[in-house]
Scaffold this active site. Sequence first.
Site, short mmCIF file in Angstrom:
data_model
loop_
_atom_site.label_atom_id
_atom_site.label_comp_id
_atom_site.label_asym_id
_atom_site.label_seq_id
_atom_site.Cartn_x
_atom_site.Cartn_y
_atom_site.Cartn_z
N HIS A 110 45.60 13.08 84.12
CA HIS A 110 46.17 12.37 84.34
C HIS A 110 47.27 11.93 82.54
CE1 HIS A 110 42.74 9.53 83.74
NE2 HIS A 110 44.06 8.48 83.18
N ASP A 126 47.99 8.59 80.63
CA ASP A 126 48.01 7.15 80.61
C ASP A 126 49.22 6.42 80.33
OD1 ASP A 126 44.87 6.82 80.90
OD2 ASP A 126 44.74 6.50 78.90
N HIS A 162 44.07 13.40 79.94
CA HIS A 162 42.61 13.54 80.24
C HIS A 162 42.13 13.10 81.40
CE1 HIS A 162 44.63 9.49 79.45
NE2 HIS A 162 43.17 8.94 80.25
N ARG A 196 38.81 0.44 76.17
CA ARG A 196 39.66 0.96 75.71
C ARG A 196 41.67 0.40 75.64
NH1 ARG A 196 44.74 3.77 79.51
NH2 ARG A 196 45.59 1.16 78.96
#
Length: 307
Positions: free
Chosen positions: A133, A135, A283, A298
């Site tokens: 996917h 982000d 990723h 993150r």
Amino acid sequence: MTSPVERPKPVLDKPLMHYGSRVLERLAPGAEPSAYERLEIDPLTPHFGAVLGGVDLTRPIDDGLAEELRQALLEWKVIFFRNQTGFTAEHQLALSAVWGSPEPNPFFPKTETAGVSRLAKDAKAAGNKNIWHSDHSFMANPALGSVLRAVEVPAAGGDTMWADMAAAYDNLPDDMKERIEHLTAVHDWEPSWGALMNDEQKAAFREVWPRVEHPVAVRHPRSGRRTLYVNEPFTTRIQGLTETESRELLDILVLQARIPEYQVRFHWEPDSIAVWDNIAAQHYAINDYYPRRRVMERIAIAGVPLS
């Protein structure tokens, strides 16, 4: 005598089959490799992913170092740092500021530091990011990049993989490139995040986060390079096609991230950091460590409209 029933074509049939070399370019056409005075570059593959040395990210980042970091990410698409002892959330914010402002994810748990999300997985909360996917592709201005730091890692497992979606585009057949040249696709959070919500919650989120459209093949906002921009959890359909046509085309395109020649894999250690270009790369967080504990923090970097 009736005709035999035609069986649907297996999704993993011809689209991934290719023998021999592939086109694997590190840079956009016409771009020159950067020269680095402050950073040591240790490539993980010839075209994609590099570990950067010679830098202590707990110290202030001056303009010269910031420019080399930006060039390294543009060139390698995902960059890694090891042994950054003492690296805190405040240092992480300073590092992400090299590229832009933080962009909170509306579905992620927050921390006491604004803009930082904590992803803690253990026996009670299994990892669920093990799908290719990009982000925030469900946003009108998807995240330009992400900065991820290891807070606590299992003794084995818990690696993350990235896929070079510029290479994925480069290796599409010419007729496929022509077919997708002017197509746009719908991106939506509901098929993934919505599975955890009731109808009332989904309605509330829908008011703030409507469905959005992005080009199937975007031009990277900084390099200008063509990049394939569809992903499995968030891209729901391709506009202008029938439902069947859309599904068949998406099945081919989203599978491109699974081709090993486009990928790099990183093994997390304490004090490791990854920064990736979220437009150029997808990723996949490997969920092979359950029920052991893995904690990451993150920051997503605010993006711009894609064209």
